[in-house]
Every structure is written in structure tokens, then in C-alpha cells.
Write a protein that holds these residues in place. Structure first.
Motif, PDB file in Angstrom:
ATOM      1  N   GLU A 133       0.811  -1.223   0.000  1.00 48.80           N
ATOM      2  CA  GLU A 133       0.000   0.000   0.000  1.00 48.80           C
ATOM      3  C   GLU A 133       0.848   1.278   0.000  1.00 48.80           C
ATOM      4  N   ARG A 134       2.023   1.214   0.599  1.00 48.18           N
ATOM      5  CA  ARG A 134       2.885   2.385   0.709  1.00 48.18           C
ATOM      6  C   ARG A 134       3.573   2.679  -0.632  1.00 48.18           C
ATOM      7  N   GLU A 135       3.456   3.896  -1.108  1.00 50.15           N
ATOM      8  CA  GLU A 135       4.058   4.247  -2.394  1.00 50.15           C
ATOM      9  C   GLU A 135       5.202   5.239  -2.214  1.00 50.15           C
ATOM     10  N   GLN A 136       6.253   4.989  -2.974  1.00 46.74           N
ATOM     11  CA  GLN A 136       7.392   5.905  -3.065  1.00 46.74           C
ATOM     12  C   GLN A 136       7.869   5.892  -4.515  1.00 46.74           C
ATOM     13  N   PHE A 137       8.218   7.053  -5.041  1.00 51.31           N
ATOM     14  CA  PHE A 137       8.728   7.157  -6.414  1.00 51.31           C
ATOM     15  C   PHE A 137       7.759   6.552  -7.426  1.00 51.31           C
ATOM     16  N   GLY A 138       6.459   6.730  -7.133  1.00 54.86           N
ATOM     17  CA  GLY A 138       5.442   6.338  -8.093  1.00 54.86           C
ATOM     18  C   GLY A 138       5.072   4.861  -8.103  1.00 54.86           C
ATOM     19  N   GLN A 139       5.510   4.094  -7.134  1.00 56.64           N
ATOM     20  CA  GLN A 139       5.130   2.679  -7.076  1.00 56.64           C
ATOM     21  C   GLN A 139       5.157   2.198  -5.634  1.00 56.64           C
ATOM     22  N   SER A 140       4.490   1.075  -5.382  1.00 55.74           N
ATOM     23  CA  SER A 140       4.496   0.534  -4.024  1.00 55.74           C
ATOM     24  C   SER A 140       5.903   0.090  -3.662  1.00 55.74           C
ATOM     25  N   ILE A 141       6.259   0.223  -2.397  1.00 55.72           N
ATOM     26  CA  ILE A 141       7.623  -0.122  -1.984  1.00 55.72           C
ATOM     27  C   ILE A 141       7.889  -1.626  -2.105  1.00 55.72           C
ATOM     28  N   SER A 142       6.835  -2.428  -2.247  1.00 57.34           N
ATOM     29  CA  SER A 142       7.028  -3.868  -2.435  1.00 57.34           C
ATOM     30  C   SER A 142       7.715  -4.175  -3.756  1.00 57.34           C
ATOM     31  N   LYS A 143       7.742  -3.221  -4.651  1.00 64.27           N
ATOM     32  CA  LYS A 143       8.385  -3.424  -5.953  1.00 64.27           C
ATOM     33  C   LYS A 143       9.897  -3.227  -5.879  1.00 64.27           C
ATOM     34  N   PHE A 144      10.381  -2.639  -4.808  1.00 59.05           N
ATOM     35  CA  PHE A 144      11.816  -2.433  -4.653  1.00 59.05           C
ATOM     36  C   PHE A 144      12.482  -3.716  -4.159  1.00 59.05           C
TER      37      PHE A 144
END
Length: 380
Positions: free
Chosen positions: A268-279
Motif C-alpha cells: 500500500e505504501r508508495e514511493q517514487f510512483g510505485q508501491s515499496i514492495s516493488k523495490f
């Protein structure tokens, strides 16, 4: 694909999971902050027939097995370590030994109210000076006509201040070492000379009371002796085999709760235009959590199943307890990290799981003691 469970086990787990989500999760942080034992939750668990899961139906229990009990304990731990701990102490330590070692009369008098949830039970082994050598005890039970006189102090006793019965370990033959320890049933409501001297403030698990209790010329009748004199340590070792399975299950539940909180936040948390789970860093951390939990769960289920089959579970219960307790602490710590600053606040659950998880590496035999047990089992 999930390890296939019997249908009745799945149904019970789903029922308990729904109860936990609806009744416990909304108050889990509140009862910790208030340091309040939630008696109403245990009344509700009694109504669901959960307070005697592995106890025979002849004595008010559900008649389930150790695997079913592990599933219920895990679900409770997933939302509240405190409730899970008090539940596990009540079932594994305070109730099961009466079924295993008690007379029919003792089971009728003391086990039935525990299994039916009339009140909770407690188990008193540890003493202020005993440390990891629980057999080194100063609490004495001296013969007195048709009873015993108890004197001594027990430390870090779960549920003692809310218990209707307590299983006490005391020395009946000071010169006999392990063979001089016996088990007694104490009635905290009516036995003169018993008192709760301290209720500890703790790092976590503060909705589960942890007490120091004292016995000052506390007389009990001889029919409160569980088994025979000198059998207390053998009973303790048998009890802890099942107890370590329950702590493994509780630890797995704590880890699962922390994992779920971290996964939800990360998606649910977004940073740099995407959810942080994508990092990569966050994704890999969550994947590792899931891997560790699955390993611990499988070890716990194996230990429970072997226990149900009547096998010696000394090795596997210690392994499950060691692995799951360390998993709970590692996963909870990583969950705090995933949430960052929010993870350090009481508005989010990971901090509670982190604090609760640490005791899992201490209670019912520290991680160091589990390694000692495992080494002995390997002939080292």
C-alpha cells in the motif's frame, strides 16, 4: 500448495481465525497498553470449546490432537502474543499434565473445570535462583500427617494471578536430586499461605500476567499430589515436550502476524510512483520472512504429528521451538524495518510482535538450552 490438513482441523482453524480477526485484533494493542488481562476473551474461547483442545471429552475437553492444538495456538499468536501465551500455558502446562498423570478423581475435580474454561490454570517451575537449571529448586514440600506443608518462591509464573489451579514443583526428598521432585495441585483461592507477591512489568506480553508467587507454611491435603512422590521431574520433561510444540506454534503465529503487517504496508505504501514492495530490498525481505515462517510451521506440524503418534519428540520439539522462536524475532524485526519510522510506533503492530517475540527465545528452555538438548540427541 499448503500442507494438507484434515478437514476438521481446517474448519476449526478457520473458526478460530475469524474469532481472532473479529474479537481479538481490534483490542490487541489496547490490552497491551493497559496491561489488562482480557478475561472476556477467554470466556469466549471457553464458549468455543477451545480451552481444552487436546483434552479428552470425558473431562470436558474437545478431544483434539496436538496438531489441532498447535493450529489454534498459532492463530491466537497471529493477533496477540499475550493471549496466545496465556492460552498455551493453560493448556500445555496446567491442564495436560493432570490428564497424563492424574487419578480419575483428580481429573474430575481439577481437569474438568480447566478444560471447560471455568477458570485458567498455571504451572510453577522456575525459581529466582534456578535459571536454566530448573531442577535446582528450593521450594520444599514436607509431609504433615495427611498432607504436605509447602514453603518457597516461584518466579516468572504465567497466569498465576488469574488461575483457579496451579501445578507446583517442589522437593519432597532433598537428597534424591531429580528423583526428589514432586508435583502438587494448589488451589490459589482457598489454600492459606499462598500469595502472589509480584506481577511483573515486562518488555512485552503485558496482557498476560507473569508473577512471583510465595508459599509460607501452605498446607495442602495429600490427594493433591500428582502421581507419586519423586515423579515430578519425569513429568516435567514429558510436559515440556508438548509445551515446546506449543511455543513453536505461538512463535510461528507471531511471525505470521508480523509478516502480514509488513506485506500489507509494503503493497500500500508508495514511493517514487510505485508501491515499496516493488523495490528489491523490500521484496526480498518479505520473501525471506515467508520462507522462514513456512519452515518453522512445517517443523512445528511435524513435531505435533510425531507427538500424536506417540513418538519420542525430544529432538524434533526442541528443533521446532528453537527454529520458530528465532524466526519470530527475526521476522518481527524485519517487519519493523519494512515499515520504517511507522514500524517504531504503537499505531502499527510490528513493534508489538517484536517485543513479544523475544520471550519465545527464553521461555520453556532458552535457545542455548535447546542447542544443548539437540547436541545430546546427536550424541555430541
Amino acid at each position: 500448495m499448503e500442507f494438507e490438513l484434515p478437514s476438521e482441523h481446517r474448519m476449526t482453524r478457520e473458526m478460530v481465525r475469524e474469532f481472532c480477526d473479529e474479537e481479538i485484533a481490534p483490542i490487541a494493542q489496547e490490552i497491551e497498553e493497559e496491561h489488562r488481562f482480557p478475561a472476556e476473551i477467554f470466556d469466549a474461547l471457553a464458549d468455543l470449546d477451545m480451552l481444552g483442545v487436546p483434552i479428552s471429552e470425558d473431562y470436558g475437553g474437545l478431544g483434539g490432537d496436538q496438531l489441532l492444538y498447535a493450529l489454534v495456538t498459532e492463530e491466537l499468536g497471529r493477533v496477540s502474543g499475550s493471549i496466545g501465551l496465556s492460552f498455551a500455558a493453560h493448556v500445555s502446562l496446567a491442564s495436560k499434565p493432570i490428564e497424563l498423570f492424574g487419578t480419575d478423581a483428580q481429573k474430575e475435580r481439577w481437569l474438568t473445570p480447566l478444560a471447560e474454561g471455568e477458570y485458567l490454570g498455571s504451572w510453577a517451575l522456575t525459581e529466582p535462583s534456578s535459571g536454566s537449571d530448573a531442577s535446582d529448586m528450593d521450594t520444599i514440600a514436607e509431609r504433615d500427617d495427611d498432607g504436605y506443608v509447602l514453603n518457597g518462591t516461584k518466579q516468572f509464573i504465567t497466569n498465576a494471578s488469574v488461575a483457579g489451579s496451579i501445578l507446583l514443583k517442589a522437593v519432597t526428598d532433598p537428597g534424591a536430586g531429580y528423583d526428589g521432585i514432586s508435583t502438587f495441585i494448589v488451589d490459589p483461592e482457598n489454600d492459606d499461605g499462598f500469595s502472589v507477591s509480584t506481577e511483573w512489568e515486562k518488555m512485552g506480553l503485558n496482557a498476560s500476567p507473569t508473577c512471583e508467587i510465595t508459599f509460607d507454611d501452605c498446607w495442602i491435603p495429600e490427594d493433591r499430589l500428582l502421581g507419586s512422590e519423586g515423579e515430578g521431574w519425569k513429568q516435567t520433561k514429558k510436559t515440556l515436550q508438548g509445551g515446546r510444540v506449543s511455543i513453536a506454534a505461538l512463535s510461528t503465529g507471531l511471525a505470521q502476524g508480523a509478516f502480514e503487517a509488513a506485506r500489507e504496508y509494503a503493497t500500500e505504501r508508495e514511493q517514487f510512483g510505485q508501491s515499496i514492495s516493488k523495490f528489491d530490498a523490500v521484496r526480498d525481505m518479505i520473501v525471506e520472512m515467508d520462507r522462514k515462517i513456512e519452515r518453522s510451521r512445517l517443523l512445528t506440524h511435524k513435531a505435533a504429528t510425531m507427538y500424536d503418534d506417540g513418538q519420542d519428540v525430544t529432538r524434533i520439539s526442541s528443533m521446532a521451538k528453537l527454529d520458530a522462536s528465532e524466526t519470530s524475532r527475526e521476522v518481527a524485526e524485519d517487519a519493523v524495518q519494512v515499515l520504517g519510522g511507522y514500524g517504531y510506533t504503537t499505531d502499527f503492530a510490528p513493534q508489538r510482535f517484536y517485543r513479544d517475540a523475544k520471550l519465545m527465545e527464553i521461555g520453556e528452555g532458552t535457545s542455548e538450552i535447546q542447542r544443548l538438548v539437540l547436541g545430546r540427541e546427536l550424541g555430541l
